[in-house]
Design a protein around this motif. Structure first.
Motif, short mmCIF file in Angstrom:
data_model
loop_
_atom_site.label_atom_id
_atom_site.label_comp_id
_atom_site.label_asym_id
_atom_site.label_seq_id
_atom_site.Cartn_x
_atom_site.Cartn_y
_atom_site.Cartn_z
N THR A 1 0.63 -1.25 -0.21
CA THR A 1 -0.23 -0.31 0.03
C THR A 1 0.41 1.19 -0.09
O THR A 1 2.37 1.66 0.35
CB THR A 1 -0.79 -0.27 1.31
N GLU B 1 -5.94 -1.54 -0.04
CA GLU B 1 -5.26 -0.10 -0.49
C GLU B 1 -6.87 -0.79 -1.36
O GLU B 1 -6.45 1.29 -1.93
CB GLU B 1 -4.56 -0.97 -0.98
N HIS C 1 -9.42 1.94 -0.44
CA HIS C 1 -9.27 3.60 -0.07
C HIS C 1 -9.14 4.15 -1.10
O HIS C 1 -9.24 5.05 -1.92
CB HIS C 1 -7.33 3.73 0.34
N LYS C 2 -8.33 3.34 -2.54
CA LYS C 2 -8.46 3.77 -3.88
C LYS C 2 -9.73 4.05 -4.90
O LYS C 2 -10.34 5.40 -5.38
CB LYS C 2 -7.74 2.80 -4.93
#
Length: 770
Positions: A527, A728, A731-732
């Motif tokens: 990440t 990750e 979050h993206k």
């Protein structure tokens, strides 16, 4: 960087590996390297002193005379009697020395098909207490153990591989179904009464392969015709004896091949000399008897001129007679069946070079056949092919002999006719003189042949005495003082490499194959979310860090400082604290981070929104008052009713989860929750929300609209790499608001500057000052 990003991402560039961090992982497991190194070094020592048997290299150097001359009996005088041996090249001799035939003869002569043991250890040379004389053995007995138990009275008990025992006397023939052999007592046998003596037999082919594999024949340099013959063996004496005997057998074979042709020629010459000696004696006796009977002393000078002419033709006829006689001798020798595969004697000066060449080629094929018969059977295709060549060549030689002889006969007859012209004139000479001339002519022919054969025999004898060996030993066989195997330095070096490499490979593969996050490098590989700090491992089960001067308290202060620095001039009142799974320390971090903010003078509210598995009230010892679920599910409970002091942490306010209900997801979606968070914002500097793990339920995603940032907990050796990768992706995709990572349960080390030992020293120093 996005101006709304609270905790900015790392740049999307290839990240350099932190070598110190990687090495720290291995340094923390120093005991594995110490154990591995100790085990391997001890194993190497035991292997060298107990298990392994030293092997020595025994070598000798010999000079090869590549152009050593060999006799050429076809032209002993005409060409100096010697020619170069085409089979005497360095590569050919290397192959001969490595041949199984030569090694087999060496093993047979040294008796290496029997192996002797004392107490299970092989012995050789003077240490052998007995000697085995083998008669006949069956193949089933090879490599089988035989045990000898000494008894009184020069006797012993023999126990074979079938566990059958019998008593014999030394020197008595041991007869068994599988063969017979004799055991002879050695000089040191009496000193081995209490020792275990055993032996075994080895098949000659197996023994040949065994020693041939460890025999090496190599040139010392590219420019010199010197070979190094070496062998590796556990007994230097046995190695020396093998090399010495091998070189002797090769030298004997080489010299024997050279002398065989010369010996056959000398034998043939002796036979012909014996015949012509007897024949010449008969002619001389006839001359003596003729002169005595006719009382002759001298022939008149009147016939001198006739004699002179007759003598000229007689000499010419004598030469042709010599040639014809020699051709007939060789023809008789070739047609005799017993000489079919024998070497043909010298042509002894025949003028026909074609015949000389054919006879030399025949001798070459005979030698080739004899060499083949040493390695293969007579019915071998190779031998049959050579036999056919010999037969065809012999036929051609006989045809050539007959043609040459017929030509000589014709020419001789011509000279004879001329001689008869003079003989008609000699008719005037008394018949006695004519008869004497005939006898003298026969005597002259035989005498010339006799002298010629005598000369050739002396030349062949001189040629034989000039023969020399094509090899010369420079250095006799000698064993190295230091064993070639095992090598202590190499053995300990390998043990050292394995001792360090084994744990290294283990740790490397463990980290490579592990599905857990093991170190900071793993997090940074998965990440790009900012890591604000790391929390060391804590052995205590208490949820609250009680020692304000401990390593963990200092690290918590740093975490708080990093947290405040990142929220400087940024709206960050509501912080969601979550993780991928339970047990990763989010409640522990929530409580202690809240306590640290309180100590920094901040008004902090800690809300427990993990409604499925609440535990904050129990951990902090709070009374059974109303909590979040009570407020959300009932209109009778107000916000003031659910906010309470923590008790253990002065200045910290707590809203715990409350009663456990069966519909936590519906409660989280309640509008009252948004109202609750908005109401408390005005009364506190920071609101820390301890939520359920995002990897199990969707509660944390529902709360994203109420929070300003997210603190995501990653616990070493607990959090799955897959979960971190999913975080990750979330979050993206915008499912997590302004995330930051806090690494929990880190193993502290000396290099970090925050070891337990240093923290204790610092704590004691602070207490003295206070």
């Amino acid at each position: 960087m996005n101006e709304n990003e609270l905790f900015p991402l790392s740049i999307d560039q290839p990240r350099k590996k932190d070598i110190n961090a990687i090495l720290a992982v291995y340094f923390r497991k120093w005991y594995l390297f110490a154990i591995g190194l100790a085990v391997c070094l001890v194993s190497a020592f035991v292997y060298l002193k107990v298990i392994s048997t030293p092997k020595y290299s025994i070598s000798s150097t010999i000079l090869i005379k590549e152009n050593a001359p060999v006799p050429n009996v076809a032209s002993i005088v005409s060409f100096g009697g010697m020619v170069s041996d085409p089979y005497n090249s360095l590569s050919t001799i290397m192959l001969l020395l490595k041949s199984k035939r030569l090694m087999k003869r060496t093993i047979n002569e040294l008796g290496l098909t029997t192996t002797y043991f004392i107490n299970g250890s092989e012995v050789y040379g003077m240490d052998i207490p007995i000697k085995i004389v083998v008669g006949k053995l069956d193949s089933t007995v090879y490599e089988q153990p035989f045990l000898i138990t000494l008894k009184s009275g020069n006797s012993f008990t023999l126990t074979d591989f079938n566990e059958e025992s019998a008593t014999y006397k030394f020197g008595q023939v041991v007869k068994r179904p599988y063969g017979n052999f004799t055991i002879l007592a050695g000089p040191g046998l009496k000193d081995l009464v209490d020792e275990e003596i055993s032996f075994s037999f080895l098949d000659i082919e197996t023994a040949t392969d065994k020693y041939s594999e460890v025999l090496s024949v190599l040139p010392v340099t590219d420019k010199a015709s010197v070979l190094k013959v070496s062998i590796v063996d556990i007994f230097p004496q046995r190695g020396r004896e093998i090399i010495d005997r091998l070189l002797k057998l090769y030298s004997d074979d080489s010299f024997e091949n050279k002398t065989r042709v010369v010996d056959n020629t000398i034998s043939f010459l002796n036979e012909r000399l014996q015949y012509f000696t007897s024949s010449l004696s008969g002619v001389e006796q006839r001359v003596e008897n003729f002169k005595r009977r006719n009382e002759l002393i001298d022939i008149g000078s009147q016939a001198a001129n006739y004699y002179a002419n007759a003598e000229s033709y007689t000499k010419t006829m004598a030469q042709y007679g010599l040639q014809i006689d020699l051709l007939e001798s060789i023809e008789n020798y070739l047609t005799e069946g017993q000489n079919q595969f024998k070497l043909v004697p010298s042509t002894l000066g025949l003028s026909d070079q074609t015949l000389n060449g054919l006879l030399a080629k025949l001798n070459e094929l005979q030698l080739q056949r004899e060499n083949l018969l040493q390695d293969v059977k007579p019915n071998s295709p190779l031998v049959k092919d050579v036999n056919e060549q010999i037969y065809n060549l012999r036929t051609n030689i006989l045809e050539n002999l007959r043609n040459i002889k017929n030509g000589l006969v014709i020419e001789s007859n011509n000279y004879k006719a001329s001689s008869e012209k003079f003989r008609s004139k000699v008719n005037q000479v008394p018949s006695m003189e004519r008869e004497l001339i005939q006898i003298n002519r026969e005597q002259t022919i035989r005498q010339n042949i006799y002298l010629y054969l005598l000369q050739k025999r002396e030349e062949a004898t001189i040629s034989r005495s000039a023969l020399i060996s094509d090899s010369e030993i420079i250095d006799p066989a000698r064993a190295d003082r230091v064993p070639v195997s095992p090598q202590p330095t190499l053995t300990f070096l390998v043990a050292f490499v394995l001792g360090l490499g084994g744990p290294f490979v283990y740790l490397f593969l463990k980290g490579l194959l592990s599905s857990k996050v093991m170190n900071k490098e793993d997090v940074m590989d998965l990440t790009k979310v900012q890591i604000i700090d790391e929390m060391p491992h804590l052995n205590s089960k208490s949820i609250l860090i009680s020692d304000a001067h401990s390593l963990h308290a200092e690290r918590l202060e740093r975490i708080r400082a990093n947290f405040l620095f990142n929220t400087l001039n940024t709206r960050n009142k509501v912080v969601l604290i979550t993780s991928a799974n339970k047990g990763e320390g989010k409640t522990f971090i929530s409580v202690n981070l809240a306590a640290s903010l309180v100590r920094a003078g901040k008004k902090v509210l800690l809300m427990e929104l993990d409604l499925r598995e609440p535990g904050l009230a129990e951990d902090l010892g709070l009374p059974g008052s109303a909590g979040v679920t009570d407020y959300l599910s009932s209109d009778d409970v107000s916000i003031v009713d659910i906010i309470q002091p923590s008790g253990k942490i002065p200045g910290l306010s707590i809203i715990h989860a409350g009663s456990v209900l069966g519909n936590p997801s519906e409660l989280i979606l309640s509008p009252k929750l948004a109202h609750l968070i908005e109401e408390v914002k005005g009364s506190f500097d920071f609101i820390l929300i301890d939520s359920a793990p995002i990897g199990k339920v969707a509660d944390a995603f529902v709360l994203k609209s109420y929070v300003d940032s997210t603190l995501f907990l990653v616990r070493f050796n607990h959090t799955n790499k897959k979960d971190l990768a999913e975080m990750e992706d979330l979050h993206k995709n915008g499912m997590i608001v302004h995330p930051a990572l806090l690494l929990n349960d880190m193993i502290a080390d000396e290099k970090s500057g925050y070891s337990k030992k240093k923290a204790q020293k610092k704590s004691r120093k602070r207490k003295v000052v206070s």
